[in-house]
Design an enzyme around this catalytic site. Structure first.
Site, PDB file in Angstrom:
ATOM      1  N   CYS A  66       0.856  -1.184   0.000  1.00  0.00           N
ATOM      2  CA  CYS A  66       0.000   0.000   0.000  1.00  0.00           C
ATOM      3  C   CYS A  66       0.892   1.234   0.000  1.00  0.00           C
ATOM      4  O   CYS A  66       2.051   1.168   0.392  1.00  0.00           O
ATOM      5  CB  CYS A  66      -0.951   0.007   1.184  1.00  0.00           C
ATOM      6  SG  CYS A  66      -0.168  -0.235   2.771  1.00  0.00           S
ATOM      7  N   GLU A 113      -7.396   8.625   4.983  1.00  0.00           N
ATOM      8  CA  GLU A 113      -7.189   8.317   3.572  1.00  0.00           C
ATOM      9  C   GLU A 113      -8.464   7.917   2.853  1.00  0.00           C
ATOM     10  O   GLU A 113      -9.333   7.273   3.433  1.00  0.00           O
ATOM     11  CB  GLU A 113      -6.155   7.190   3.442  1.00  0.00           C
ATOM     12  CG  GLU A 113      -4.815   7.604   4.025  1.00  0.00           C
ATOM     13  CD  GLU A 113      -3.710   6.580   3.847  1.00  0.00           C
ATOM     14  OE1 GLU A 113      -2.551   7.006   3.852  1.00  0.00           O
ATOM     15  OE2 GLU A 113      -3.995   5.383   3.707  1.00  0.00           O
TER      16      GLU A 113
END
Length: 177
Positions: A66, A113
Site C-alpha cells: 500500500c 485516507e
C-alpha cells in the site's frame, strides 16, 4: 531523498492540492491512497510484514502493499509501481472499491485516507525489498479473519479496517458465481 507529496482530496476523491506526506499524516488531512491485495490460484492472499525500520507499524502484518499515488499517476499505475518497489513483481490489477478511513497511531501520526483497494493474481514467491518488507506469507482469507480476531496487535490498523471490507467483497462475489 526528497519527501513525497500526497494528493489531498475531498470526500468525492477530487484533488484539492498536494502536501508533503509526513505533514499530511501529522495534520490528519484527507488524502488519496491505495491498498493492493494479491491472491494466488489457491485463493490465498499474500501478506507482508512491514520492515523493522518503518516509521510506523514496524513488523506488523498487512496486505501485499500500500502507498500513495503520485500527482498525475493513475491508481493502477501507482499499485503496479509499489508492487515492484516493495515485492519485486508486477501483475495486472483491478480496482475493487474505495472508501475513507481514519486511524491514529501511538507516534502522533494519523492516516486519513480515501483508499482505493485493488486486487491482482500472482503465484510465485516475491523478491522482497528489505528496506520495506521484513517477511511475507500466503494465508487463506478465512484464516486471516480468524488470526486478526485472535491476534489483533500483529496487524496494521488500516489492514484490520480494509480487510473486513475486502473479505466481505470477495465473499459476496464468490457467492454469486
Amino acid at each position: 531523498m526528497k519527501e513525497e507529496n500526497v494528493i489531498l482530496v475531498n470526500e468525492a476523491d477530487e484533488p484539492i492540492g498536494l502536501m508533503p506526506k509526513m505533514e499530511a499524516h501529522e495534520k490528519a488531512v484527507l488524502h488519496r491512497a491505495f491498498s493492493v491485495f494479491i491472491l494466488n490460484d489457491k485463493g490465498e492472499a499474500m501478506l507482508q510484514q512491514r520492515a523493522k525500520d518503518k516509521y510506523h507499524s514496524p513488523l506488523l502484518w498487512t496486505n501485499t502493499c500500500c502507498s500513495h499515488q503520485r500527482d498525475g499517476e493513475s491508481n493502477i499505475e501507482a499499485g503496479k509501481r509499489r508492487l515492484m518497489e516493495e515485492m519485486g513483481f508486477i501483475t495486472e490489477l483491478n480496482e475493487l472499491f474505495s472508501f475513507i478511513y481514519k486511524a491514529t497511531f501511538d507516534n502522533g501520526l494519523t492516516e486519513h485516507e480515501l483508499d482505493h483497494v485493488m486486487i491482482g493474481t500472482f503465484n510465485e514467491a516475491p523478491t522482497i525489498n528489505p528496506e520495506e518488507v521484513e517477511d511475507w506469507k500466503w494465508m487463506h482469507p478465512s484464516d486471516i479473519k480468524t488470526d486478526i480476531a485472535n491476534n489483533p496487535d500483529e496487524y496494521t490498523a488500516w489492514f484490520k479496517i480494509i480487510f473486513e471490507r475486502f473479505y466481505d467483497h470477495i465473499s459476496d462475489n464468490s457467492n454469486k458465481s
